[in-house]
Scaffold this motif. Structure first.
Motif, PDB file in Angstrom:
ATOM      1  N   GLU A   1       0.838  -1.202   0.000  1.00 29.71           N
ATOM      2  CA  GLU A   1       0.000   0.000   0.000  1.00 29.71           C
ATOM      3  C   GLU A   1       0.873   1.252   0.000  1.00 29.71           C
ATOM      4  N   ASP A   2       0.216   2.419  -0.015  1.00 34.00           N
ATOM      5  CA  ASP A   2       0.972   3.673  -0.123  1.00 34.00           C
ATOM      6  C   ASP A   2       1.308   4.280   1.233  1.00 34.00           C
ATOM      7  N   GLN A   3       1.060   3.515   2.302  1.00 37.29           N
ATOM      8  CA  GLN A   3       1.316   4.009   3.652  1.00 37.29           C
ATOM      9  C   GLN A   3       1.692   2.845   4.551  1.00 37.29           C
ATOM     10  N   LEU A   4       2.636   3.075   5.452  1.00 33.63           N
ATOM     11  CA  LEU A   4       3.024   2.045   6.407  1.00 33.63           C
ATOM     12  C   LEU A   4       2.049   2.009   7.584  1.00 33.63           C
ATOM     13  N   GLY A   5       2.180   0.976   8.375  1.00 30.79           N
ATOM     14  CA  GLY A   5       1.368   0.864   9.584  1.00 30.79           C
ATOM     15  C   GLY A   5       0.460  -0.337   9.607  1.00 30.79           C
ATOM     16  N   GLY A   6       0.163  -0.899   8.423  1.00 31.33           N
ATOM     17  CA  GLY A   6      -0.700  -2.077   8.397  1.00 31.33           C
ATOM     18  C   GLY A   6      -2.053  -1.786   9.009  1.00 31.33           C
ATOM     19  N   ILE A   7      -2.509  -2.703   9.834  1.00 33.82           N
ATOM     20  CA  ILE A   7      -3.833  -2.570  10.443  1.00 33.82           C
ATOM     21  C   ILE A   7      -3.918  -1.389  11.402  1.00 33.82           C
ATOM     22  N   LEU A   8      -2.753  -0.868  11.822  1.00 36.68           N
ATOM     23  CA  LEU A   8      -2.741   0.297  12.717  1.00 36.68           C
ATOM     24  C   LEU A   8      -3.313   1.535  12.045  1.00 36.68           C
ATOM     25  N   LYS A   9      -3.262   1.588  10.732  1.00 34.37           N
ATOM     26  CA  LYS A   9      -3.781   2.767  10.019  1.00 34.37           C
ATOM     27  C   LYS A   9      -5.259   2.973  10.319  1.00 34.37           C
ATOM     28  N   SER A  10      -5.982   1.870  10.497  1.00 35.81           N
ATOM     29  CA  SER A  10      -7.428   1.972  10.692  1.00 35.81           C
ATOM     30  C   SER A  10      -7.801   2.605  12.026  1.00 35.81           C
ATOM     31  N   GLU A  11      -6.830   2.721  12.944  1.00 35.90           N
ATOM     32  CA  GLU A  11      -7.138   3.247  14.272  1.00 35.90           C
ATOM     33  C   GLU A  11      -7.127   4.772  14.334  1.00 35.90           C
ATOM     34  N   GLN A  12      -6.685   5.444  13.280  1.00 40.75           N
ATOM     35  CA  GLN A  12      -6.543   6.896  13.344  1.00 40.75           C
ATOM     36  C   GLN A  12      -7.874   7.624  13.462  1.00 40.75           C
ATOM     37  N   ALA A  13      -8.973   6.976  13.085  1.00 43.12           N
ATOM     38  CA  ALA A  13     -10.278   7.622  13.128  1.00 43.12           C
ATOM     39  C   ALA A  13     -11.000   7.417  14.453  1.00 43.12           C
ATOM     40  N   ILE A  14     -10.403   6.634  15.367  1.00 42.30           N
ATOM     41  CA  ILE A  14     -11.020   6.370  16.664  1.00 42.30           C
ATOM     42  C   ILE A  14     -10.171   7.043  17.735  1.00 42.30           C
ATOM     43  N   PRO A  15     -10.627   8.153  18.290  1.00 38.52           N
ATOM     44  CA  PRO A  15      -9.783   8.944  19.193  1.00 38.52           C
ATOM     45  C   PRO A  15      -9.157   8.161  20.333  1.00 38.52           C
ATOM     46  N   PHE A  16      -9.916   7.260  20.961  1.00 40.63           N
ATOM     47  CA  PHE A  16      -9.346   6.555  22.114  1.00 40.63           C
ATOM     48  C   PHE A  16      -8.352   5.469  21.708  1.00 40.63           C
ATOM     49  N   LYS A  17      -8.208   5.242  20.394  1.00 40.93           N
ATOM     50  CA  LYS A  17      -7.209   4.282  19.911  1.00 40.93           C
ATOM     51  C   LYS A  17      -6.150   4.969  19.049  1.00 40.93           C
TER      52      LYS A  17
ATOM     53  N   VAL B   1     -22.404  -0.960   3.399  1.00 44.81           N
ATOM     54  CA  VAL B   1     -21.513  -1.758   4.256  1.00 44.81           C
ATOM     55  C   VAL B   1     -20.098  -1.189   4.215  1.00 44.81           C
ATOM     56  N   ILE B   2     -19.511  -1.034   5.372  1.00 45.81           N
ATOM     57  CA  ILE B   2     -18.118  -0.587   5.495  1.00 45.81           C
ATOM     58  C   ILE B   2     -17.367  -1.623   6.320  1.00 45.81           C
ATOM     59  N   VAL B   3     -16.302  -2.159   5.772  1.00 43.99           N
ATOM     60  CA  VAL B   3     -15.454  -3.067   6.543  1.00 43.99           C
ATOM     61  C   VAL B   3     -14.731  -2.240   7.609  1.00 43.99           C
ATOM     62  N   VAL B   4     -14.688  -2.748   8.834  1.00 41.43           N
ATOM     63  CA  VAL B   4     -14.170  -1.955   9.953  1.00 41.43           C
ATOM     64  C   VAL B   4     -12.749  -1.457   9.698  1.00 41.43           C
ATOM     65  N   ASN B   5     -11.925  -2.243   8.988  1.00 42.79           N
ATOM     66  CA  ASN B   5     -10.559  -1.819   8.678  1.00 42.79           C
ATOM     67  C   ASN B   5     -10.534  -0.558   7.824  1.00 42.79           C
ATOM     68  N   ASN B   6     -11.595  -0.341   7.038  1.00 43.85           N
ATOM     69  CA  ASN B   6     -11.642   0.801   6.115  1.00 43.85           C
ATOM     70  C   ASN B   6     -12.456   1.970   6.657  1.00 43.85           C
ATOM     71  N   TYR B   7     -12.890   1.874   7.906  1.00 43.14           N
ATOM     72  CA  TYR B   7     -13.718   2.940   8.462  1.00 43.14           C
ATOM     73  C   TYR B   7     -13.035   4.299   8.360  1.00 43.14           C
ATOM     74  N   TYR B   8     -11.742   4.336   8.585  1.00 43.87           N
ATOM     75  CA  TYR B   8     -11.030   5.615   8.553  1.00 43.87           C
ATOM     76  C   TYR B   8     -11.063   6.260   7.168  1.00 43.87           C
ATOM     77  N   LEU B   9     -11.257   5.458   6.151  1.00 45.71           N
ATOM     78  CA  LEU B   9     -11.325   5.980   4.783  1.00 45.71           C
ATOM     79  C   LEU B   9     -12.747   6.344   4.369  1.00 45.71           C
ATOM     80  N   GLU B  10     -13.729   5.748   5.032  1.00 50.60           N
ATOM     81  CA  GLU B  10     -15.111   5.899   4.587  1.00 50.60           C
ATOM     82  C   GLU B  10     -16.035   6.402   5.690  1.00 50.60           C
ATOM     83  N   LYS B  11     -15.497   7.018   6.720  1.00 53.90           N
ATOM     84  CA  LYS B  11     -16.327   7.388   7.863  1.00 53.90           C
ATOM     85  C   LYS B  11     -17.414   8.398   7.513  1.00 53.90           C
TER      86      LYS B  11
END
Length: 649
Positions: free
Chosen positions: A420-436, A497-507
């Motif tokens: 992908e065009d960004q590092l972090g793997g599954i960690l990228k998906s956490e940027q949209a959840i403030p407590f994570k 439907v939004i896959v939870v991993n992609n929530y940060y892209l489609e919130k």
């Protein structure tokens, strides 16, 4: 040099002892406690790591002063047990030789004896003593301490303090908070005595005063004594901050440092140890208020790890000392990084409770982001290799990044490829959840460290067998992670439907009526976040229980937050079809029902990318598989395996 955080970095004198900075390592219990309750070598190394990292003080916890009335399997110190005094002496020396001050916490759990036993049934065989007779919430009887036993315990505090001083400890912390025995005397909830130790605040403080007097007599003038107390108990019938202030005022003449924590064991675990659902520094106001009323230095604690926040606390006079526990597991070098203006390199605590859960379940320590914790005797330094080779890491998630950093530190030529065009793997998906957010931040920090270490990072690059062969590498670390589990449910590929991993892209697509399909850890946390945003949330889980993949410390807090956010929970339901108005589910009798909602978050789990692994398995002389591509697991597993895969090259 000009320090970026001058107040945190400023030395402080407490009693007649000088501390190199204001960042202290809070009490954390050891793990290899011997059968005789002495400090094992692994625990000595555990404490030493924080001293190496620059902490002003390191506190060893918990030294049980009176085993006769508190038979927990925690540290004991006496002259009769072979190895007891020497184990404390070696530990104090291990801390002090790095410039940190060795402190020890004197403790008695009172009616909560046995809390840290792995075999909880053994608590039945322990005597539970407290200020007053009664029953614990779990039904265990509590016996009231007699005057004779009180006198013995008070004397025992002094005896242990004297031995700790002989062993080389230069500060004593008396644990008077969190629902332990001293706190039980202070608390109107626990203390129902009618003698000189009960009733009025002056009487309830008497036991703490006698304990502190005993310690002072044992250690002499000028030797720092610290009193750890809960500024407020935070539950009905306990004492509040106003009374906490009065307690502090009645004790300050006997101490050199007041350490203001919060809560009690049986009522406020997530307050005493602020969870990811609490704000950082949520307990600082307690110390700030108490500091207005006392003349001795005051310390604060509770989910603190941000240097800017901690600097402001000291600079504004809210506290004189900052204590950290979990933050210094995640990054033992945090104080050193602060002192040398390298705060961008700090690995932040995720507040995931892996450390405390492992201690409860396996009697060990482990940290999600730090593979050294609990294994310090295996070596804490990355030793450069005499035979550098070419290494390719496939996958830029937390495991791959940790592997790349470690291999580069060893002197290998390291290439890291991420499709992908960004590092972090599954960690990228956490940027949209403030407590994570700190999980997302972990990926950012690891990327910086990888670049600083000289790793050749190649984005938008998928690793194939041909790619590896063209690079002609000597070692391949496969860290390609996992992918969402998407069962063949009709409609699961729909626009709603939004896959939870992609929530940060489609919130932005999420409506006000949401169904989270999947009640594991990821689904529960997504549901909490969406409810916090004011959305109506239905949480659907096929099993009868939620978040069975969460650790035993985080799970109760998670479930309580789900209740607090008024999330509508549906267990025992299997998703059959996704339609425009929601999800058609079936219960155990196959009866169908509609769970209403206009957006569906799919959080049905992850599966390892075994097909990718199988294509790469024979591409280099040394091949290692790490993290989720082996088995969908945790960040803890990925980081630990990545670190050791690099060491094994």
């Amino acid at each position: 040099m000009k320090r970026k955080f001058p107040n945190l970095s400023k030395p402080i004198q407490i009693g007649n002892v000088n501390f190199r900075n204001r960042m202290f390592s809070a009490p954390m219990g050891g793990t290899d406690i011997t059968a005789d309750c002495t400090i094992g070598r692994a625990s000595t190394a555990f404490y030493e790591l924080r001293a190496k990292g620059g902490a002003g003080a390191v506190t060893v916890s918990e030294l049980v002063v009176h085993p006769k009335t508190e038979g927990s399997h925690m540290f004991h110190l006496d002259l009769q047990t072979v190895g007891a005094l020497s184990s404390f002496t070696y530990t104090a020396d291990a801390i002090r030789r790095h410039g940190s001050i060795a402190s020890v916490e004197l403790s008695h759990s009172g009616q909560f004896a046995g809390t840290y036993l792995t075999d909880k049934n053994k608590k039945q065989g322990l005597a539970q003593w407290g200020p007053s007779e009664g029953l614990r919430s779990d039904g265990l009887p509590v016996k009231a301490l007699t005057q004779e036993l009180i006198d013995e315990i008070v004397a025992a505090y002094g005896d242990c303090a004297a031995l700790a001083k002989r062993a080389g400890f230069e500060m004593i912390m008396v644990h008077g908070g969190h629902g332990w025995l001293v706190n039980q005397f202070l608390s109107p909830f626990f203390n129902r005595r009618t003698d000189k130790y009960g009733g009025s605040l002056e009487n309830r403080v008497r036991f703490a005063q006698e304990v502190l007097d005993s310690v002072r007599k044992a250690v002499g003038p000028g030797f720092p004594i610290e009193f750890r107390m809960s500024g407020s108990e935070f539950f009905d019938s306990g004492y509040d901050l106003a009374e906490g202030v009065e307690i502090a005022k009645l004790l300050e003449s006997r101490v050199d440092l007041l350490h203001i924590s919060a809560g009690t064991y049986q009522q406020g675990f997530s307050i005493t140890h602020p969870s990811m659902f609490e704000s950082h520094g949520r307990n600082v106001f307690l110390a700030a208020e108490i500091k207005k009323h006392v003349s001795v230095p005051v310390a604060t604690i509770g989910g603190l790890n941000d240097p800017e926040m901690m600097e402001e606390i000291i600079a504004s006079g809210k506290a004189d000392v900052i204590y950290m526990a979990r933050a210094l597991l995640a990054d033992p070098e945090l104080p050193r990084k602060v002192m040398s203006n390298r705060d961008e390199d700090i690995i932040y605590c995720l507040r995931c409770f892996t450390c405390m859960a492992e201690r409860a379940v396996t009697s060990t320590r482990r940290c999600t982001v730090n593979p050294l914790i609990g294994r310090e005797l295996d070596g804490t330094e990355v030793i450069p290799t005499s035979l550098p080779v070419k290494v390719l890491v496939a996958g830029g998630g937390p495991g791959g990044l940790k592997a790349a950093i470690t291999a580069a530190k060893r002197g290998h030529e390291v290439i890291l490829c991420e499709k992908e065009d960004q590092l972090g793997g599954i960690l990228k998906s956490e940027q949209a959840i403030p407590f994570k957010y700190e999980m997302y931040q972990l990926g950012v920090t690891l990327e910086k460290m990888a670049r600083d270490a000289g790793v050749d990072i190649r984005l938008n690059t998928e690793v194939t067998k041909e790619y590896v062969e063209n690079e002609n590498v000597d070692a391949l670390i496969i860290a390609v992670g996992s992918e969402p589990l998407l069962p063949p449910i009709p409609g699961l590929d729909g626009e709603n439907v939004i896959v939870v991993n992609n929530y940060y892209l489609e919130k932005e697509k999420v409506t006000d009526e949401v169904i989270v399909l999947g009640g594991g850890l990821a689904g529960c946390e997504a549901a909490i976040h969406l409810a916090q945003e004011g959305k109506t949330v239905h949480l659907v889980e096929m099993r009868e229980e939620l978040a069975i993949d969460a650790n035993i410390r985080h799970r109760p807090i998670l479930l309580k937050e789900i209740e607090k956010q008024k999330i509508q929970v549906h267990t025992g339901l299997k998703g059959l079809r996704v339609i425009a108005d929601g999800v058609i589910c079936a219960d155990s009798t196959a009866e169908e029902q509609l769970i209403p909602g206009t957006t569906v978050i799919c959080a049905l789990g992850q599966k390892a990318r075994r097909n990718v692994v199988e294509n790469l398995i024979d591409c280099a002389p040394y091949v290692a598989q790490i993290g989720d591509c082996v088995k969908a697991s945790t960040i803890t597993t990925a980081v630990y395996q990545g670190y050791h895969a690099a060491l094994d090259i």
